[in-house]
Motif scaffolding. Structure first.
Motif, PDB file in Angstrom:
ATOM      1  N   PRO A  40       0.813  -1.228   0.000  1.00  0.00           N
ATOM      2  CA  PRO A  40       0.000   0.000   0.000  1.00  0.00           C
ATOM      3  C   PRO A  40       0.840   1.269   0.000  1.00  0.00           C
ATOM      4  O   PRO A  40       0.413   2.297  -0.541  1.00  0.00           O
ATOM      5  CB  PRO A  40      -0.830  -0.125   1.285  1.00  0.00           C
ATOM      6  CG  PRO A  40      -0.116  -1.129   2.128  1.00  0.00           C
ATOM      7  CD  PRO A  40       0.554  -2.071   1.181  1.00  0.00           C
ATOM      8  N   ALA A  41       2.036   1.211   0.572  1.00  0.00           N
ATOM      9  CA  ALA A  41       2.894   2.395   0.625  1.00  0.00           C
ATOM     10  C   ALA A  41       3.434   2.784  -0.744  1.00  0.00           C
ATOM     11  O   ALA A  41       3.889   3.920  -0.937  1.00  0.00           O
ATOM     12  CB  ALA A  41       4.053   2.160   1.594  1.00  0.00           C
ATOM     13  N   LEU A  42       3.385   1.861  -1.691  1.00  0.00           N
ATOM     14  CA  LEU A  42       3.918   2.122  -3.029  1.00  0.00           C
ATOM     15  C   LEU A  42       2.837   2.430  -4.052  1.00  0.00           C
ATOM     16  O   LEU A  42       3.139   2.638  -5.231  1.00  0.00           O
ATOM     17  CB  LEU A  42       4.740   0.919  -3.509  1.00  0.00           C
ATOM     18  CG  LEU A  42       6.014   0.622  -2.709  1.00  0.00           C
ATOM     19  CD1 LEU A  42       6.684  -0.649  -3.217  1.00  0.00           C
ATOM     20  CD2 LEU A  42       6.985   1.794  -2.771  1.00  0.00           C
ATOM     21  N   GLU A  43       1.576   2.460  -3.619  1.00  0.00           N
ATOM     22  CA  GLU A  43       0.499   2.788  -4.553  1.00  0.00           C
ATOM     23  C   GLU A  43       0.588   4.253  -4.981  1.00  0.00           C
ATOM     24  O   GLU A  43       0.755   5.142  -4.143  1.00  0.00           O
ATOM     25  CB  GLU A  43      -0.867   2.524  -3.911  1.00  0.00           C
ATOM     26  CG  GLU A  43      -1.316   1.089  -3.978  1.00  0.00           C
ATOM     27  CD  GLU A  43      -1.408   0.583  -5.409  1.00  0.00           C
ATOM     28  OE1 GLU A  43      -2.298   1.037  -6.148  1.00  0.00           O
ATOM     29  OE2 GLU A  43      -0.575  -0.251  -5.785  1.00  0.00           O
ATOM     30  N   PRO A  44       0.474   4.529  -6.271  1.00  0.00           N
ATOM     31  CA  PRO A  44       0.540   5.917  -6.745  1.00  0.00           C
ATOM     32  C   PRO A  44      -0.728   6.690  -6.387  1.00  0.00           C
ATOM     33  O   PRO A  44      -1.758   6.108  -6.048  1.00  0.00           O
ATOM     34  CB  PRO A  44       0.677   5.761  -8.259  1.00  0.00           C
ATOM     35  CG  PRO A  44       0.004   4.451  -8.549  1.00  0.00           C
ATOM     36  CD  PRO A  44       0.296   3.568  -7.363  1.00  0.00           C
ATOM     37  N   SER A  45      -0.627   7.996  -6.486  1.00  0.00           N
ATOM     38  CA  SER A  45      -1.793   8.845  -6.256  1.00  0.00           C
ATOM     39  C   SER A  45      -2.871   8.551  -7.292  1.00  0.00           C
ATOM     40  O   SER A  45      -2.593   8.411  -8.483  1.00  0.00           O
ATOM     41  CB  SER A  45      -1.402  10.320  -6.330  1.00  0.00           C
ATOM     42  OG  SER A  45      -2.549  11.145  -6.311  1.00  0.00           O
ATOM     43  N   ASN A  46      -4.116   8.485  -6.830  1.00  0.00           N
ATOM     44  CA  ASN A  46      -5.231   8.151  -7.719  1.00  0.00           C
ATOM     45  C   ASN A  46      -6.189   9.327  -7.913  1.00  0.00           C
ATOM     46  O   ASN A  46      -7.345   9.129  -8.261  1.00  0.00           O
ATOM     47  CB  ASN A  46      -6.020   6.962  -7.149  1.00  0.00           C
ATOM     48  CG  ASN A  46      -5.436   5.624  -7.571  1.00  0.00           C
ATOM     49  OD1 ASN A  46      -4.791   5.511  -8.602  1.00  0.00           O
ATOM     50  ND2 ASN A  46      -5.646   4.617  -6.747  1.00  0.00           N
ATOM     51  N   SER A  80     -16.944   0.334 -20.784  1.00  0.00           N
ATOM     52  CA  SER A  80     -17.341  -0.310 -19.529  1.00  0.00           C
ATOM     53  C   SER A  80     -16.161  -0.963 -18.819  1.00  0.00           C
ATOM     54  O   SER A  80     -16.083  -0.945 -17.595  1.00  0.00           O
ATOM     55  CB  SER A  80     -18.439  -1.346 -19.792  1.00  0.00           C
ATOM     56  OG  SER A  80     -17.986  -2.356 -20.681  1.00  0.00           O
ATOM     57  N   PHE A  81     -15.225  -1.557 -19.591  1.00  0.00           N
ATOM     58  CA  PHE A  81     -14.116  -2.219 -18.905  1.00  0.00           C
ATOM     59  C   PHE A  81     -13.154  -1.210 -18.296  1.00  0.00           C
ATOM     60  O   PHE A  81     -12.485  -1.512 -17.305  1.00  0.00           O
ATOM     61  CB  PHE A  81     -13.389  -3.205 -19.834  1.00  0.00           C
ATOM     62  CG  PHE A  81     -12.840  -2.622 -21.097  1.00  0.00           C
ATOM     63  CD1 PHE A  81     -11.564  -2.087 -21.134  1.00  0.00           C
ATOM     64  CD2 PHE A  81     -13.590  -2.637 -22.260  1.00  0.00           C
ATOM     65  CE1 PHE A  81     -11.048  -1.565 -22.308  1.00  0.00           C
ATOM     66  CE2 PHE A  81     -13.075  -2.116 -23.441  1.00  0.00           C
ATOM     67  CZ  PHE A  81     -11.810  -1.572 -23.471  1.00  0.00           C
ATOM     68  N   PHE A  82     -13.093   0.032 -18.844  1.00  0.00           N
ATOM     69  CA  PHE A  82     -12.312   1.079 -18.189  1.00  0.00           C
ATOM     70  C   PHE A  82     -13.015   1.561 -16.918  1.00  0.00           C
ATOM     71  O   PHE A  82     -12.363   1.899 -15.932  1.00  0.00           O
ATOM     72  CB  PHE A  82     -12.049   2.239 -19.141  1.00  0.00           C
ATOM     73  CG  PHE A  82     -10.832   2.047 -19.992  1.00  0.00           C
ATOM     74  CD1 PHE A  82      -9.561   2.300 -19.497  1.00  0.00           C
ATOM     75  CD2 PHE A  82     -10.947   1.573 -21.284  1.00  0.00           C
ATOM     76  CE1 PHE A  82      -8.435   2.103 -20.278  1.00  0.00           C
ATOM     77  CE2 PHE A  82      -9.832   1.373 -22.081  1.00  0.00           C
ATOM     78  CZ  PHE A  82      -8.575   1.647 -21.580  1.00  0.00           C
ATOM     79  N   ARG A  83     -14.335   1.605 -16.946  1.00  0.00           N
ATOM     80  CA  ARG A  83     -15.062   1.936 -15.710  1.00  0.00           C
ATOM     81  C   ARG A  83     -14.783   0.896 -14.639  1.00  0.00           C
ATOM     82  O   ARG A  83     -14.546   1.229 -13.472  1.00  0.00           O
ATOM     83  CB  ARG A  83     -16.572   2.021 -15.983  1.00  0.00           C
ATOM     84  CG  ARG A  83     -16.990   3.191 -16.838  1.00  0.00           C
ATOM     85  CD  ARG A  83     -18.474   3.480 -16.697  1.00  0.00           C
ATOM     86  NE  ARG A  83     -19.313   2.398 -17.194  1.00  0.00           N
ATOM     87  CZ  ARG A  83     -19.720   2.299 -18.463  1.00  0.00           C
ATOM     88  NH1 ARG A  83     -19.358   3.205 -19.359  1.00  0.00           N
ATOM     89  NH2 ARG A  83     -20.496   1.301 -18.844  1.00  0.00           N
ATOM     90  N   SER A  84     -14.812  -0.377 -15.035  1.00  0.00           N
ATOM     91  CA  SER A  84     -14.535  -1.442 -14.073  1.00  0.00           C
ATOM     92  C   SER A  84     -13.121  -1.315 -13.512  1.00  0.00           C
ATOM     93  O   SER A  84     -12.894  -1.465 -12.306  1.00  0.00           O
ATOM     94  CB  SER A  84     -14.703  -2.814 -14.743  1.00  0.00           C
ATOM     95  OG  SER A  84     -16.056  -3.063 -15.064  1.00  0.00           O
ATOM     96  N   SER A  85     -12.171  -1.031 -14.388  1.00  0.00           N
ATOM     97  CA  SER A  85     -10.791  -0.867 -13.940  1.00  0.00           C
ATOM     98  C   SER A  85     -10.670   0.304 -12.967  1.00  0.00           C
ATOM     99  O   SER A  85     -10.051   0.192 -11.905  1.00  0.00           O
ATOM    100  CB  SER A  85      -9.880  -0.651 -15.152  1.00  0.00           C
ATOM    101  OG  SER A  85      -8.544  -0.465 -14.744  1.00  0.00           O
ATOM    102  N   LEU A 134      -9.500  -0.024  -8.989  1.00  0.00           N
ATOM    103  CA  LEU A 134      -8.196   0.537  -8.652  1.00  0.00           C
ATOM    104  C   LEU A 134      -8.301   1.713  -7.684  1.00  0.00           C
ATOM    105  O   LEU A 134      -7.382   1.945  -6.900  1.00  0.00           O
ATOM    106  CB  LEU A 134      -7.470   0.979  -9.922  1.00  0.00           C
ATOM    107  CG  LEU A 134      -6.949  -0.145 -10.818  1.00  0.00           C
ATOM    108  CD1 LEU A 134      -6.397   0.416 -12.117  1.00  0.00           C
ATOM    109  CD2 LEU A 134      -5.894  -0.972 -10.100  1.00  0.00           C
ATOM    110  N   LEU A 135      -9.402   2.425  -7.728  1.00  0.00           N
ATOM    111  CA  LEU A 135      -9.565   3.594  -6.858  1.00  0.00           C
ATOM    112  C   LEU A 135      -9.396   3.251  -5.376  1.00  0.00           C
ATOM    113  O   LEU A 135      -8.685   3.954  -4.650  1.00  0.00           O
ATOM    114  CB  LEU A 135     -10.928   4.251  -7.117  1.00  0.00           C
ATOM    115  CG  LEU A 135     -11.187   5.601  -6.457  1.00  0.00           C
ATOM    116  CD1 LEU A 135     -10.157   6.632  -6.881  1.00  0.00           C
ATOM    117  CD2 LEU A 135     -12.591   6.095  -6.815  1.00  0.00           C
ATOM    118  N   PRO A 136      -9.991   2.161  -4.876  1.00  0.00           N
ATOM    119  CA  PRO A 136      -9.836   1.829  -3.455  1.00  0.00           C
ATOM    120  C   PRO A 136      -8.691   0.851  -3.169  1.00  0.00           C
ATOM    121  O   PRO A 136      -8.614   0.310  -2.059  1.00  0.00           O
ATOM    122  CB  PRO A 136     -11.180   1.183  -3.121  1.00  0.00           C
ATOM    123  CG  PRO A 136     -11.565   0.476  -4.369  1.00  0.00           C
ATOM    124  CD  PRO A 136     -11.030   1.313  -5.511  1.00  0.00           C
TER     125      PRO A 136
END
Length: 280
Positions: free
Chosen positions: A170-176, A193-198, A202-204
């Motif tokens: 988690p410490a290496l996750e980039p800013s979202n 739709s698959f970009f929405r799913s991605s 990835l957001l949380p």
């Protein structure tokens, strides 16, 4: 100026999504599958199954009496990210091969993504239960934390893990920050739709990785890590994080300094080597 820069970045992301979506649907038709595997000894079989109250999909190839391997794609992605592995002659001679469409992708697109890693792992459970012996899980990118969570939740079904360029620290996750407008504004409905799913899963991810971090000690199986030193999407130091989290099990690292994030396409031989080591 900062606001204009933000709009420019979001606009660029939207434009990229539109362009990529014209050639990336995350689905292969039966005709395309038959053509791709026409020279293979084994023909793939589609399976639709129920998990999380929804219909999901995976592909199966080869002799079911052999050691099973399940390939788990990244974000975005689909089972066919691993299609070359499913007709690899060495793998077919030694393993029973499966590749899943995670929730929100490929033939599992309906109802969108699951944004909790525990749900992602639960979506794999019916496949794990169908096997006659513990399975080897291969996870690329976002598939890395998914298979780690599965090993935490369902250790009795898993022989070993192969984590390929996995985003797990988690410490290496980039800013979202740029993902929020793509989820909470009308831009959401302008992207495929698959970009929405991605975006939704990835957001949380940083929060989900923090939830998972205290439980790595529950992983009891050997782990192979395949990582490139030139990965700009997932920090290479994620490999070190896995080693630190798992002092109680055997962890083998396969490192290639000049390798990028797209290992299944650029360096499939290293994944096959990882599978061999995971079988030992």
């Amino acid at each position: 100026m900062k606001y204009r820069k933000m709009l420019l970045i979001i606009g660029s992301l939207y434009g990229l999504a539109v362009v990529v979506s014209s050639c990336l649907t995350g689905r292969m038709t039966d005709k395309e599958i038959n053509s791709y595997f026409s020279q293979s000894r084994y023909q793939p079989k589609r399976h639709f199954y129920q998990a999380l109250g929804r219909e999901l999909h995976y592909i199966e190839v080869g002799d079911s009496s052999r050691q099973p391997i399940l390939f788990v794609h990244g974000s975005p992605g689909s089972w066919d990210n691993f299609k070359s592995f499913l007709k690899d002659t060495f793998l077919l001679a030694h393993y029973h091969l499966l590749a899943v469409d995670r929730p929100g992708f490929g033939e599992s697109q309906a109802e969108g993504a699951e944004d909790e890693l525990s749900n992602q792992a639960e979506a794999l459970l019916p496949i794990l239960k169908r096997q006659s012996q513990p399975i080897i899980l291969v996870g690329h990118s976002y598939g890395g934390p998914v298979i780690a969570e599965a090993a935490i939740m369902y250790p009795q079904y898993i022989k070993s893990l192969v984590i390929v360029a996995g985003s797990v620290d988690p410490a290496l996750e980039p800013s979202n920050w740029y993902r929020y407008p793509l989820r909470y504004t009308p831009l959401r409905w302008a992207i495929p739709s698959f970009f929405r799913s991605s975006n939704d899963e990835l957001l949380p991810l940083e929060k989900e990785l923090k939830k998972m971090a205290p439980h790595w000690g529950k992983i009891r199986c050997p782990v192979v890590v395949v990582q490139g030193g030139k990965d700009v999407l997932v920090a290479p130091d994620n490999a070190k994080f896995i080693k630190r989290q798992l002092p109680h099990v055997k962890v083998t690292t396969i490192w290639k300094e000049n390798m990028n994030h797209f290992v299944p396409w650029s360096d499939p031989d290293l994944i096959i080597e990882g599978i061999k080591r995971a079988t030992d």
